[in-house]
Write a protein that holds these residues in place. Structure first.
Motif, mmCIF file in Angstrom:
data_model
loop_
_atom_site.group_PDB
_atom_site.id
_atom_site.type_symbol
_atom_site.label_atom_id
_atom_site.label_comp_id
_atom_site.label_asym_id
_atom_site.label_seq_id
_atom_site.Cartn_x
_atom_site.Cartn_y
_atom_site.Cartn_z
ATOM 1 N N ILE A 1 -9.951 -4.678 -3.023
ATOM 2 C CA ILE A 1 -10.301 -5.499 -1.867
ATOM 3 C C ILE A 1 -9.085 -6.323 -1.469
ATOM 4 N N HIS A 2 -8.740 -6.266 -0.181
ATOM 5 C CA HIS A 2 -7.746 -7.188 0.363
ATOM 6 C C HIS A 2 -8.455 -8.134 1.318
ATOM 7 N N PHE B 1 0.825 -1.206 0.000
ATOM 8 C CA PHE B 1 0.000 0.000 0.000
ATOM 9 C C PHE B 1 0.860 1.257 0.000
ATOM 10 N N VAL B 2 1.854 1.324 0.873
ATOM 11 C CA VAL B 2 2.683 2.530 0.947
ATOM 12 C C VAL B 2 3.480 2.719 -0.342
ATOM 13 N N ASN B 3 3.913 1.632 -0.939
ATOM 14 C CA ASN B 3 4.603 1.742 -2.227
ATOM 15 C C ASN B 3 3.675 2.318 -3.290
ATOM 16 N N TYR C 1 -2.863 -3.770 -6.013
ATOM 17 C CA TYR C 1 -2.905 -2.313 -5.856
ATOM 18 C C TYR C 1 -3.204 -1.680 -7.207
ATOM 19 N N PRO C 2 -3.868 -0.513 -7.193
ATOM 20 C CA PRO C 2 -4.370 0.032 -8.454
ATOM 21 C C PRO C 2 -3.327 0.666 -9.362
ATOM 22 N N VAL C 3 -2.176 1.057 -8.837
ATOM 23 C CA VAL C 3 -1.176 1.692 -9.693
ATOM 24 C C VAL C 3 -0.490 0.635 -10.552
ATOM 25 N N THR D 1 -4.606 6.591 -10.301
ATOM 26 C CA THR D 1 -5.077 5.431 -9.539
ATOM 27 C C THR D 1 -4.511 5.402 -8.123
ATOM 28 N N ASN D 2 -3.992 6.531 -7.651
ATOM 29 C CA ASN D 2 -3.423 6.602 -6.313
ATOM 30 C C ASN D 2 -4.491 6.259 -5.262
ATOM 31 N N PRO D 3 -4.197 5.320 -4.323
ATOM 32 C CA PRO D 3 -5.206 4.925 -3.319
ATOM 33 C C PRO D 3 -5.380 5.994 -2.244
ATOM 34 N N GLY D 4 -6.451 6.776 -2.331
ATOM 35 C CA GLY D 4 -6.629 7.923 -1.449
ATOM 36 C C GLY D 4 -7.444 7.663 -0.204
#
Length: 532
Positions: A427-428, A290-292, A456-458, A303-306
């Motif tokens: 979803i995880h 996630f942090v990556n 992850y979306p990126v 697509t950054n997870p906000g």
């Protein structure tokens, strides 16, 4: 390569305006070499009129010749060499390695579209054979396929100066369809755009495409985009950028006497839901990824997870603590340009003023505003905190995200219902989680264009199956993608031929099927010729 800063109207250069601007290195603030001329309305008229004048010739070129053109674009792009990457890095703050990866994505994309149009089945040829003896009315011969719409405008994106700009999927898919293209260069990287444009023009000359199949115009003012979209000979436009910019141009496209489709990719929160099974055995495998994803490219991905939601528990506390620690290790880095940097820092200031959220992690070192640097931030709140602050449901473009603790499924569903349309939702969890939380998944299917499981979306995969789109405000038209081969569908329309002489039909509809494409004949897929 010597840059001129002129409009490239087909093979002709034009610089009618005395109003100029330069590219700026966001890391130093220095003006880069070459003055770029603001396009005039006359120049825009000339570019679109030229594209319209060659449309019939270009669309009638055999698919093999258009494929040769796309492959030549890939070759000429690589021939630009390191100078191209160095200019891109100077104008964007991107590392050279990132620029090289974008270039390779663009090249691979051109080859992918060339392969697809050579094979030919993408035209979706459909044939319903006649039945003159049918009662009570004879059945006619009906055939249809997808054909190009005409001149297309493309607005280059700021965050992908190569892969979603002059050499991006918008341009390449329009060429593949048979549409001439006028690109509005992004003013933050005008040199990159001119170099890419000259590669296209050289490829067009090599493959003997009609002069006018491609043009490039520059401009910082909103008038340039407005004039382009308003031009009566333009038939479609594609845009990647902010919600404000995309919506303004969309409204212009629809206010024309003859409206045209305007395909805008805009804002997206890209929510992540962490279900119980994902962190039952520990959080590290989820938090590291996630942090990556959050900090990749300084958070400047659409697509950054906000937003990340999880169920309040000791495990969720551990998840938040691990995310905070990992975020502290992100070294502030230069954003794409001063405008994006200002919007990000203003957004962070506003978020810090919200009482219901807590800043739990940020980059350990301070960013240098003179270098347009951004630090990473992670906030934590509750379901009630989200309910009290609707702005937390909005995109803040940069390396920032909010962790939301929920009581369970009902609050997950309530958050998902309140979300605007998004490019992705993640979803995880485990397969059993997917069963237990099915009501959440049903909502997310309505809210997002791409559903990701334990990823992850990126980092989009450019392929035939990808869909990069979503309900408004992620895009203007959720049925279309701006990445992958399906994006060609934005620049074509179905044309039906009834009782047409076989010799005068498009090749894909002729009885002999000379190109050997897959067709639907009387409801069944076939590559066979039609006899009898």
């Amino acid at each position: 390569m010597k840059l001129t800063g002129a409009q490239l109207i087909g093979s002709r250069e034009s610089a009618l305006s005395d109003e100029t601007f330069t590219g700026i290195n966001p890391a130093t603030g220095e003006n880069l070499d070459t003055d770029f001329h603001e396009a005039t309305k006359q120049e825009i008229d000339e570019a679109v009129a030229l594209a319209d004048s060659v449309f019939s010739e270009f669309r009638d070129r055999l698919a093999d010749f258009r494929a040769d053109f796309l492959e030549a674009i890939a070759e000429e792009t690589m021939a630009l060499g390191d100078e191209f990457l160095e200019r891109t890095a100077a104008e964007t703050g991107h590392p050279i390695a990132r620029c090289a990866a974008e270039r390779q994505r663009s090249v691979n994309q051109a080859y992918l579209f060339a392969e697809m149009i050579r094979e030919g089945s993408w035209v979706d040829a459909r044939i319903d054979l006649p039945d003159p003896d049918r009662e009570p009315m004879a059945k006619p011969d009906i055939r249809s396929l997808l054909q190009p719409v005409g001149p297309v405008a493309v607005f280059g994106a700021s965050n992908f100066p190569i892969a979603i700009s002059v050499l991006g999927a918008d341009t390449i898919s329009a060429f593949a369809a048979g549409c001439p293209v006028i690109v509005k260069a992004h003013p933050a990287h005008p040199g990159t755009c001119e170099m890419a444009a000259r590669a296209i023009l050289k490829a067009a000359e090599r493959t003997r495409m009609p002069d006018g199949v491609f043009s490039l115009i520059h401009g910082r003012t909103t008038d340039v985009g407005k004039w382009l979209v308003e031009h009566p000979k333009l038939t479609a436009a594609a845009f990647t950028g902010s919600l404000a910019g995309g919506r303004a141009l969309y409204d212009i496209a629809n206010a024309r006497p003859v409206p045209i489709p305007f395909y805008a990719e805009m804002g997206s929160v890209n929510p992540v839901f962490v279900l119980p099974g994902a962190i039952k055995s520990g959080v590290n495998h989820v938090t590291s990824g996630f942090v990556n994803a959050l900090t990749m490219g300084v958070g400047q991905f659409c697509t950054n997870p906000g937003l990340v939601a999880g169920i309040e528990s000791e495990q969720w506390d551990n998840f938040a603590a691990d995310v905070a620690e990992r975020v502290s290790g992100f070294t502030p880095a230069t954003m794409l340009h001063a405008g994006i940097h200002h919007a990000y820092t203003t957004g962070i200031e506003n978020r810090n003023a919200i009482e219901e959220i807590e800043l739990i992690g940020k980059s350990a070192s301070n960013p240098d505003p003179e270098k347009s640097e951004a630090a990473a931030y992670v906030y934590r709140t509750t379901y009630d905190g989200m309910a009290a602050n609707s702005e937390l449901y909005e995109e803040l473009f940069g390396p920032v995200s909010t962790l939301v603790g929920c009581a369970g499924l009902d609050e997950f569903v309530a958050i998902a219902e309140k979300l605007d349309g998004s490019l992705s939702a993640t979803i995880h969890g485990t397969e059993q989680d997917l069963i237990d939380f099915r009501p959440l998944l049903k909502v997310l299917q309505r809210k997002a264009g791409r559903l990701i499981f334990n990823g992850y979306p990126v980092g989009l995969e450019v392929c035939h199956s990808i869909h990069h789109g979503g309900p408004y405000p992620a895009t203007c038209h959720s049925y279309f993608t701006s990445v992958g081969t399906r994006c060609i569908e934005r620049f074509v329309r179905p044309v039906c031929y009834q009782d047409w002489p076989d010799s005068q039909l498009p090749l894909a509809l002729q009885n002999a099927n000379p190109r050997g494409v897959w067709r639907m004949v009387d409801g069944e897929r076939s590559r066979e010729e039609i006899t009898g």
